[in-house]
Design a protein around this motif. Structure first.
Motif, PDB file in Angstrom:
ATOM      1  N   SER A  13       1.131  -1.147  -0.441  1.00 31.35           N
ATOM      2  CA  SER A  13      -0.324   0.011   0.028  1.00 31.35           C
ATOM      3  C   SER A  13       1.517   1.275   0.094  1.00 31.35           C
ATOM      4  O   SER A  13       0.181   2.413  -0.175  1.00 31.35           O
ATOM      5  CB  SER A  13      -0.927   0.391   1.394  1.00 31.35           C
ATOM      6  N   GLN A  14       2.155   1.116   1.003  1.00 31.93           N
ATOM      7  CA  GLN A  14       2.587   2.181   0.489  1.00 31.93           C
ATOM      8  C   GLN A  14       4.196   2.104  -0.519  1.00 31.93           C
ATOM      9  O   GLN A  14       5.525   0.759  -0.619  1.00 31.93           O
ATOM     10  CB  GLN A  14       3.503   2.881   1.530  1.00 31.93           C
ATOM     11  N   LYS A  15       4.835   2.742  -1.137  1.00 31.97           N
ATOM     12  CA  LYS A  15       6.093   2.581  -2.459  1.00 31.97           C
ATOM     13  C   LYS A  15       7.208   2.417  -1.332  1.00 31.97           C
ATOM     14  O   LYS A  15       7.899   0.997  -1.810  1.00 31.97           O
ATOM     15  CB  LYS A  15       6.519   3.933  -3.138  1.00 31.97           C
ATOM     16  N   THR A  16       6.886   2.765  -0.012  1.00 29.47           N
ATOM     17  CA  THR A  16       8.672   2.960   0.457  1.00 29.47           C
ATOM     18  C   THR A  16       8.515   2.060   1.522  1.00 29.47           C
ATOM     19  O   THR A  16       9.452   0.556   0.808  1.00 29.47           O
ATOM     20  CB  THR A  16       7.990   3.626   1.903  1.00 29.47           C
ATOM     21  N   VAL A  17       7.551   0.387   1.166  1.00 33.98           N
ATOM     22  CA  VAL A  17       8.235  -0.702   1.561  1.00 33.98           C
ATOM     23  C   VAL A  17       8.337  -1.594   0.580  1.00 33.98           C
ATOM     24  O   VAL A  17       9.428  -2.336   0.674  1.00 33.98           O
ATOM     25  CB  VAL A  17       5.910  -1.572   1.450  1.00 33.98           C
ATOM     26  N   GLY A  18       7.669  -1.304  -1.357  1.00 31.03           N
ATOM     27  CA  GLY A  18       8.063  -1.863  -2.299  1.00 31.03           C
ATOM     28  C   GLY A  18       9.536  -1.904  -2.062  1.00 31.03           C
ATOM     29  O   GLY A  18      10.498  -2.728  -2.485  1.00 31.03           O
ATOM     30  N   ARG A  65      15.868  -3.961 -10.667  1.00 32.97           N
ATOM     31  CA  ARG A  65      15.532  -1.949 -10.963  1.00 32.97           C
ATOM     32  C   ARG A  65      15.141  -2.173 -11.432  1.00 32.97           C
ATOM     33  O   ARG A  65      13.988  -0.563 -11.735  1.00 32.97           O
ATOM     34  CB  ARG A  65      17.235  -2.098 -11.415  1.00 32.97           C
ATOM     35  N   GLU A  66      14.882  -2.229 -12.471  1.00 38.15           N
ATOM     36  CA  GLU A  66      13.765  -2.190 -13.424  1.00 38.15           C
ATOM     37  C   GLU A  66      12.083  -2.168 -12.598  1.00 38.15           C
ATOM     38  O   GLU A  66      11.036  -1.172 -12.590  1.00 38.15           O
ATOM     39  CB  GLU A  66      13.038  -3.223 -14.840  1.00 38.15           C
ATOM     40  N   ARG A  67      12.063  -3.050 -12.191  1.00 37.87           N
ATOM     41  CA  ARG A  67      10.717  -3.592 -11.125  1.00 37.87           C
ATOM     42  C   ARG A  67      10.705  -2.953  -9.483  1.00 37.87           C
ATOM     43  O   ARG A  67       9.524  -2.446  -9.577  1.00 37.87           O
ATOM     44  CB  ARG A  67      11.057  -4.810 -10.642  1.00 37.87           C
ATOM     45  N   GLU A  68      11.818  -2.248  -9.703  1.00 40.90           N
ATOM     46  CA  GLU A  68      11.671  -1.088  -8.251  1.00 40.90           C
ATOM     47  C   GLU A  68      11.015   0.362  -9.338  1.00 40.90           C
ATOM     48  O   GLU A  68      10.578   1.065  -8.923  1.00 40.90           O
ATOM     49  CB  GLU A  68      13.227  -0.620  -7.951  1.00 40.90           C
ATOM     50  N   LYS A  69      11.684   0.916 -10.644  1.00 42.14           N
ATOM     51  CA  LYS A  69      11.361   1.924 -11.033  1.00 42.14           C
ATOM     52  C   LYS A  69       9.846   1.776 -11.224  1.00 42.14           C
ATOM     53  O   LYS A  69       9.131   2.581 -11.590  1.00 42.14           O
ATOM     54  CB  LYS A  69      12.094   2.259 -12.306  1.00 42.14           C
ATOM     55  N   ASP A  70       9.366   0.216 -11.552  1.00 40.14           N
ATOM     56  CA  ASP A  70       7.857   0.249 -12.267  1.00 40.14           C
ATOM     57  C   ASP A  70       6.554   0.948 -10.559  1.00 40.14           C
ATOM     58  O   ASP A  70       5.521   0.092 -11.135  1.00 40.14           O
ATOM     59  CB  ASP A  70       7.603  -0.987 -12.570  1.00 40.14           C
ATOM     60  N   LEU A  71       7.660   0.531  -9.360  1.00 35.14           N
ATOM     61  CA  LEU A  71       6.807   0.555  -8.078  1.00 35.14           C
ATOM     62  C   LEU A  71       6.429   2.238  -8.594  1.00 35.14           C
ATOM     63  O   LEU A  71       5.106   2.416  -7.587  1.00 35.14           O
ATOM     64  CB  LEU A  71       7.099   1.188  -7.237  1.00 35.14           C
ATOM     65  N   ASP A  72       6.204   3.212  -9.051  1.00 36.83           N
ATOM     66  CA  ASP A  72       5.550   4.350  -9.251  1.00 36.83           C
ATOM     67  C   ASP A  72       4.080   4.429 -10.321  1.00 36.83           C
ATOM     68  O   ASP A  72       3.124   5.255  -9.283  1.00 36.83           O
ATOM     69  CB  ASP A  72       6.590   5.214 -10.614  1.00 36.83           C
ATOM     70  N   ASP A  73       4.061   3.213  -9.941  1.00 34.58           N
ATOM     71  CA  ASP A  73       2.334   2.628 -10.532  1.00 34.58           C
ATOM     72  C   ASP A  73       1.846   3.256 -11.475  1.00 34.58           C
ATOM     73  O   ASP A  73       0.841   4.322 -10.650  1.00 34.58           O
ATOM     74  CB  ASP A  73       2.368   2.635  -8.739  1.00 34.58           C
ATOM     75  N   ARG A  74       2.802   4.317 -12.472  1.00 34.94           N
ATOM     76  CA  ARG A  74       2.107   5.055 -13.216  1.00 34.94           C
ATOM     77  C   ARG A  74       1.757   3.762 -14.771  1.00 34.94           C
ATOM     78  O   ARG A  74       2.122   3.121 -14.698  1.00 34.94           O
ATOM     79  CB  ARG A  74       2.630   6.103 -13.233  1.00 34.94           C
ATOM     80  N   ALA A  75       0.833   4.622 -15.665  1.00 31.43           N
ATOM     81  CA  ALA A  75       0.761   4.203 -17.069  1.00 31.43           C
ATOM     82  C   ALA A  75       2.258   4.100 -17.861  1.00 31.43           C
ATOM     83  O   ALA A  75       2.928   5.887 -17.527  1.00 31.43           O
ATOM     84  CB  ALA A  75      -0.684   4.381 -18.295  1.00 31.43           C
ATOM     85  N   TYR A  76       2.428   3.567 -18.866  1.00 33.37           N
ATOM     86  CA  TYR A  76       3.131   3.492 -20.243  1.00 33.37           C
ATOM     87  C   TYR A  76       3.227   4.459 -20.727  1.00 33.37           C
ATOM     88  O   TYR A  76       2.051   4.391 -21.710  1.00 33.37           O
ATOM     89  CB  TYR A  76       4.050   2.555 -20.429  1.00 33.37           C
ATOM     90  N   ARG A  77       4.227   5.917 -20.615  1.00 35.24           N
ATOM     91  CA  ARG A  77       3.856   6.933 -21.921  1.00 35.24           C
ATOM     92  C   ARG A  77       3.842   6.676 -23.129  1.00 35.24           C
ATOM     93  O   ARG A  77       2.988   6.665 -24.093  1.00 35.24           O
ATOM     94  CB  ARG A  77       5.523   8.391 -21.596  1.00 35.24           C
TER      95      ARG A  77
END
Length: 241
Positions: A13-18, A65-77
């Motif tokens: 529920s929180q990005k920090t945990v991820g 690292r890529e899955r870490e960036k994906d935690l931003d939880d947004r659509a692909y541009r």
């Protein structure tokens, strides 16, 4: 390990945990390559695989690292951003599989790159009904805008033609990558074929999506194909992908 990484975004529920979980694995990878794996079953088994097959640390870290960036939880541009994500995650795993098989071949690497991208794109499409039910949409924004589709249209589960057009454009790119991968088939060593068996799943979904007229919300797409095990066996027996 990789299955767990995929689930992190949906289980927090929180990005920090991820981020903390991802940092654990980045540290674990560094320790594994120093022959000092954490006293944890998955880490120990991964250390054994690294020692046995001389796995490349870069592919392991790139996936995390890529899955870490994906935690931003947004659509692909755009579609290129989705392809980059697929390359850094799915393709990296295929490179590791090739290393486990002892395959060092430039043609196999090219095929692996395209197969990973196709698999990543198909995974994004397959997960669309699930994500939409959670009021999340990750499909490329530029293609949605091109066809006048909003995120709310997907959240509502719309099956209108413009939704199908978005799906068609994205699925077509996955198909292109699959065809490119197969264009190397005569040059790829036969020993690499087991690493590429995921093409069976990718092709099966694309064919069923086409028969559903690119309706990504068609109920039939959420049902497993009972013939997949047989198809996988036949491809494995023939050493083809």
């Amino acid at each position: 390990m990789w299955s767990w990484h995929r689930q992190v975004k949906d289980s927090i529920s929180q990005k920090t945990v991820g981020l903390m979980r991802m940092q654990f694995w980045k540290t674990a990878i560094e320790d594994i390559f120093r022959d000092d794996p954490p006293n944890q079953p998955i880490s120990v088994e991964l250390w054994r695989a690294v020692r046995t097959h001389s796995l490349t640390k870069r592919w392991l870290l790139r996936t995390i690292r890529e899955r870490e960036k994906d935690l931003d939880d947004r659509a692909y541009r755009n579609l290129q951003e989705l392809e980059a994500y697929a390359e850094n995650t799915q393709s990296s795993l295929v490179y590791l599989l090739l290393e486990c098989l002892g395959v060092k071949d430039v043609h196999a690497d090219h095929a692996a790159s395209h197969i990973g991208k196709a698999h990543g794109i198909v995974t994004c499409l397959r997960a669309t009904p699930y994500h939409s039910s959670r009021r999340k949409v990750y499909l490329p924004v530029d293609i949605c805008m091109l066809h006048g589709v909003s995120q709310e249209d997907f959240i509502r589960g719309s099956r209108d033609q413009n939704i199908r057009d978005v799906t068609y454009d994205i699925a077509s790119q996955a198909h292109v990558h699959l065809q490119h991968a197969r264009s190397f088939s005569k040059s790829v060593p036969a020993t690499a074929a087991p690493a590429f068996l995921q093409t069976v799943v990718v092709e099966d979904f694309l064919q069923r999506l086409r028969r559903a007229d690119f309706d990504v919300f068609h109920p039939g797409l959420q049902v497993r194909n009972p013939l997949l095990p047989l198809q996988l066996y036949l491809r494995s027996w023939r050493n083809t992908y």
